[in-house]
Design a protein around this motif. Structure first.
Motif, PDB file in Angstrom:
ATOM      1  N   GLU A 164     107.096 -15.257 -13.080  1.00 38.76           N
ATOM      2  CA  GLU A 164     107.405 -14.181 -13.478  1.00 38.76           C
ATOM      3  C   GLU A 164     106.349 -13.671 -13.798  1.00 38.76           C
ATOM      4  O   GLU A 164     105.955 -12.238 -14.213  1.00 38.76           O
ATOM      5  CB  GLU A 164     107.481 -14.863 -14.747  1.00 38.76           C
ATOM      6  N   VAL A 165     104.710 -14.522 -13.702  1.00 38.89           N
ATOM      7  CA  VAL A 165     103.806 -13.887 -14.281  1.00 38.89           C
ATOM      8  C   VAL A 165     103.082 -12.766 -13.647  1.00 38.89           C
ATOM      9  O   VAL A 165     102.163 -11.793 -13.759  1.00 38.89           O
ATOM     10  CB  VAL A 165     102.228 -14.719 -14.070  1.00 38.89           C
ATOM     11  N   TYR A 171     104.000  -4.822 -13.225  1.00 39.01           N
ATOM     12  CA  TYR A 171     105.162  -3.739 -14.122  1.00 39.01           C
ATOM     13  C   TYR A 171     104.312  -3.250 -15.006  1.00 39.01           C
ATOM     14  O   TYR A 171     103.995  -1.788 -14.901  1.00 39.01           O
ATOM     15  CB  TYR A 171     105.923  -4.317 -14.524  1.00 39.01           C
ATOM     16  N   LEU A 172     103.583  -3.641 -15.297  1.00 37.52           N
ATOM     17  CA  LEU A 172     102.162  -3.638 -16.344  1.00 37.52           C
ATOM     18  C   LEU A 172     100.793  -2.429 -15.572  1.00 37.52           C
ATOM     19  O   LEU A 172     100.715  -1.764 -15.984  1.00 37.52           O
ATOM     20  CB  LEU A 172     100.991  -4.307 -16.971  1.00 37.52           C
ATOM     21  N   GLU A 177      98.838   3.018 -14.362  1.00 37.93           N
ATOM     22  CA  GLU A 177      98.895   4.667 -12.895  1.00 37.93           C
ATOM     23  C   GLU A 177      99.927   5.628 -13.328  1.00 37.93           C
ATOM     24  O   GLU A 177      99.248   6.796 -12.757  1.00 37.93           O
ATOM     25  CB  GLU A 177      99.316   3.452 -11.711  1.00 37.93           C
ATOM     26  N   LEU A 178     101.535   5.545 -13.645  1.00 41.98           N
ATOM     27  CA  LEU A 178     102.102   6.274 -14.261  1.00 41.98           C
ATOM     28  C   LEU A 178     101.514   7.359 -15.638  1.00 41.98           C
ATOM     29  O   LEU A 178     102.293   7.916 -15.581  1.00 41.98           O
ATOM     30  CB  LEU A 178     103.700   5.886 -13.848  1.00 41.98           C
ATOM     31  N   LYS A 179     100.729   6.673 -16.102  1.00 41.43           N
ATOM     32  CA  LYS A 179     100.867   7.024 -17.957  1.00 41.43           C
ATOM     33  C   LYS A 179     101.531   7.142 -18.738  1.00 41.43           C
ATOM     34  O   LYS A 179     101.533   7.599 -19.285  1.00 41.43           O
ATOM     35  CB  LYS A 179     100.106   7.958 -17.538  1.00 41.43           C
ATOM     36  N   VAL A 180     102.393   6.216 -18.494  1.00 36.56           N
ATOM     37  CA  VAL A 180     103.841   5.897 -19.485  1.00 36.56           C
ATOM     38  C   VAL A 180     103.406   4.340 -19.504  1.00 36.56           C
ATOM     39  O   VAL A 180     102.905   3.287 -19.339  1.00 36.56           O
ATOM     40  CB  VAL A 180     105.080   5.668 -18.097  1.00 36.56           C
ATOM     41  N   GLN A 289     100.355  -7.363 -27.645  1.00 38.33           N
ATOM     42  CA  GLN A 289     101.329  -6.147 -28.162  1.00 38.33           C
ATOM     43  C   GLN A 289     102.369  -5.538 -26.936  1.00 38.33           C
ATOM     44  O   GLN A 289     103.147  -4.820 -27.011  1.00 38.33           O
ATOM     45  CB  GLN A 289     100.683  -5.299 -28.357  1.00 38.33           C
ATOM     46  N   ASN A 290     101.992  -6.133 -25.937  1.00 39.96           N
ATOM     47  CA  ASN A 290     103.045  -5.238 -24.467  1.00 39.96           C
ATOM     48  C   ASN A 290     103.765  -6.294 -23.863  1.00 39.96           C
ATOM     49  O   ASN A 290     104.837  -5.782 -23.333  1.00 39.96           O
ATOM     50  CB  ASN A 290     101.789  -4.857 -23.191  1.00 39.96           C
TER      51      ASN A 290
END
Length: 455
Positions: A164-165, A171-172, A177-180, A289-290
C-alpha cells in the motif's frame, strides 16, 4: 443515413492520440520502474466471470453480448432461425441461452481470473500492469464514458502493508511527472465493516457502503434518505451521524474511531492498517497534505477487503482520476484460495481532461512531422525522396507533398498539419548540393549545405 457515434464513445484526432500516448508513456515508465510487468486480457469475458464482483449497481452496468450463433442459443434455435430476435431480447439477459459473454467492466476481475488460471506458473508476489479499454453501460456525462481506458498496477500474493505504501509512492510520482496536483483519499474496508457493526447493521453492509459512497454527489440528506429506503433504521443512522462532521485532522479522526470501536476487532484492525500506511508514507517524505483519511470513502465494489484509494485533482472539478484498493479474496470465487491482492488504477480519460483544462501538455507531446518537401515534379521529386529516405534513417520524420501543385497550396497543407519546416529542393539546390528550408513557426528561411542539413 447520417453517420453518428455510439453514445458514450469518441473518435480521437492525431493531437489527442499523441497526448494520450504522452500520459501512457509516463505511466508505463513508472509501472516498470516500480517492478510491474505488462499483461493484456481479452476485451470480453464469460459473463459468469464478471457478475457478482461489482455489487448490485455494478452488475447492472455490465455490457452483455447477445449470442448470435444458433449453437450458442440451443433453446432458442427456432426463434433465431425465424430471425425473431425481439422474442429473445424480451427474455431476461441473465439467461445463459441468450448471453454468456460480456465486455470487461474493469481490469481487476479479468486479472484475478488470469491469476486463478495460471497460479501454478506465476512467481509470487506477482506484479502486473495493464493499459486497456473497459466498457460500462453508464449514463454518459463529463468525464464519464461508456468506453474508456484504465491503467492498472496490481500486486498479488502478498499481505504486506508495504505494498500500500509503495502504491502511494507510485501515484504521487506519476502525477508529479504529469504536473497534476492531486490529493489521495484513503480509507479501509475493515473500518466500514466496523462502522456497520457499531451501528448494528452488519447484515446491511453493502447497502450502507453503496449509499455512503455517494456522499460527495448527493450530500448528507441524500445519503440518509437512501439509507432509510434500504431499511436501515433511524436509530442506526443517528449512531453514524459523526461521519458527516469529520475534522481535517486524520489522527484526531482515527482516535475518535478507536474509542467507538472498543471491543470491535474488525474496526480496530482497519484503523491499525490505515495508521501504518499513513505513518510510513510520511516517513518516506510524503507530504501529509497529499493524503486524506476519508471515512466516507467506500468505492462501492464488493471485492475490496482492506485499503481503499481514490485520487482527486486539486485544481479541477473532475471527480476521481484514480482509485483502487486491497482485495484479499477475489481469486477464491475462481477456486483459488490464499492469493491476497492490491491494485490501483489511473483513469486515462479523466487525467487527459484535467491536463487539457489546466493546459499541462508540453509542446513535444504532439508528434508533428519535422520536414515537408515541396514537390516540383520531375527529377527534383526523385532527389527529394532520396533525401527523405536519409532523414528517416536518422529517425527524423519527413514526407513529400504528393502532387506537383502550386506552392501556396503546399504551404497551406504544411501549416494546417502543423509541420515545422517546408523544404525546397529545386534544380539550383541539387546542382549546388544545398538545401533550402523555411521554418514555418519562426518564418525564417535558410539555405545550407547538404552535409549541414543532414547533421
Amino acid at each position: 443515413m447520417k453517420p453518428s457515434l455510439a453514445k458514450g464513445t469518441r473518435d480521437f484526432t492525431s493531437l489527442e492520440v499523441s497526448r494520450r500516448k504522452y500520459i501512457i508513456n509516463i505511466l508505463q515508465k513508472n509501472f516498470e520502474l516500480f517492478g510491474f510487468q505488462p499483461l493484456e486480457t481479452p476485451s470480453f469475458e464469460n459473463l459468469s466471470t464478471l457478475t457478482g464482483k461489482y455489487g448490485e449497481e455494478g452488475d447492472r452496468l455490465i455490457f452483455k453480448i447477445l449470442n448470435s450463433s444458433i449453437n450458442e442459443a440451443k433453446e432458442d434455435k427456432k426463434v433465431l432461425m425465424q430471425n425473431d430476435f425481439q422474442k429473445a431480447l424480451d427474455k431476461p439477459f441473465s439467461s445463459e441461452n441468450l448471453t454468456d459473454k460480456a465486455l470487461r467492466y474493469d481490469l481487476t476481475v479479468p486479472f484475478a481470473r488470469f491469476v486463478a488460471m495460471n497460479h501454478g506458473k506465476l512467481t509470487f508476489p506477482y506484479k502486473r500492469y495493464q493499459i486497456q479499454p473497459v466498457w460500462r453501460a453508464d449514463r454518459p456525462q463529463k468525464g464519464r464514458f461508456r468506453e474508456f481506458y484504465q491503467c492498472d498496477a496490481d500486486v498479488v500474493g502478498s499481505e504486506s502493508l508495504w505494498q500500500e505504501v509503495d502504491l502511494v509512492q507510485l501515484y504521487l510520482k506519476s502525477f508529479a511527472e504529469l504536473k497534476v496536483s492531486v490529493t489521495i483519499h484513503i480509507n479501509n474496508r475493515k473500518i466500514l465493516s466496523g462502522l456497520a457493526e457499531y451501528a448494528g447493521i452488519t447484515d446491511k453492509l453493502i447497502e450502507f457502503t453503496v449509499a455512503l459512497d455517494k456522499l460527495d454527489k448527493i450530500g448528507k440528506d441524500g445519503v440518509v434518505k437512501e439509507l432509510l429506503e434500504r431499511n436501515i433504521s433511524q436509530e442506526s443512522i443517528d449512531k453514524l451521524d459523526f461521519l458527516f462532521t469529520q475534522s481535517n485532522d486524520a489522527l484526531e479522526n482515527l482516535l475518535q474511531l478507536k474509542e467507538k470501536f472498543a471491543g470491535n476487532e474488525t474496526g480496530l484492525k482497519g484503523v491499525e492498517e490505515l495508521e501504518f500506511v499513513l505513518t510510513q508514507s510520511v516517513n518516506l517524505g510524503v507530504d501529509i497534505q497529499n493524503l486524506v483519511f476519508d471515512i466516507t470513502l467506500a468505492r462501492g465494489l464488493d471485492y475490496y477487503t482492506g485499503a481503499i484509494f481514490e485520487v482527486k485533482a486539486d485544481e479541477a472539478q473532475m471527480g476521481s482520476i484514480g482509485g483502487g484498493g486491497r482485495y484479499d479474496n477475489l481469486t477464491e470465487v475462481f477456486g483459488v484460495k490464499n492469493v491476497p491482492g492490491i491494485g490501483i488504477s489511473f483513469g486515462l480519460d479523466r487525467i487527459y481532461l484535467v491536463m487539457e483544462e489546466l493546459n499541462l501538455f508540453p509542446e513535444d507531446a504532439t508528434s508533428n512531422v519535422e520536414y515537408l518537401f515541396a514537390n516540383f515534379g520531375g527529377e527534383e521529386t526523385l532527389e527529394a525522396l532520396k533525401l527523405i529516405v536519409r532523414l528517416r534513417e536518422k529517425g527524423i520524420s519527413a514526407e513529400l507533398y504528393p502532387e506537383s501543385s502550386k506552392i501556396n497550396k503546399q504551404f497551406t497543407y504544411a501549416e494546417k498539419k502543423g509541420i515545422k519546416n517546408l523544404v525546397f529542393l529545386g534544380e539550383e539546390e541539387i546542382k549546388n548540393k544545398t538545401v533550402t528550408y523555411k521554418n514555418l513557426e519562426a518564418g525564417e528561411q535558410k539555405t545550407v549545405s547538404l552535409e549541414e542539413f543532414l547533421g
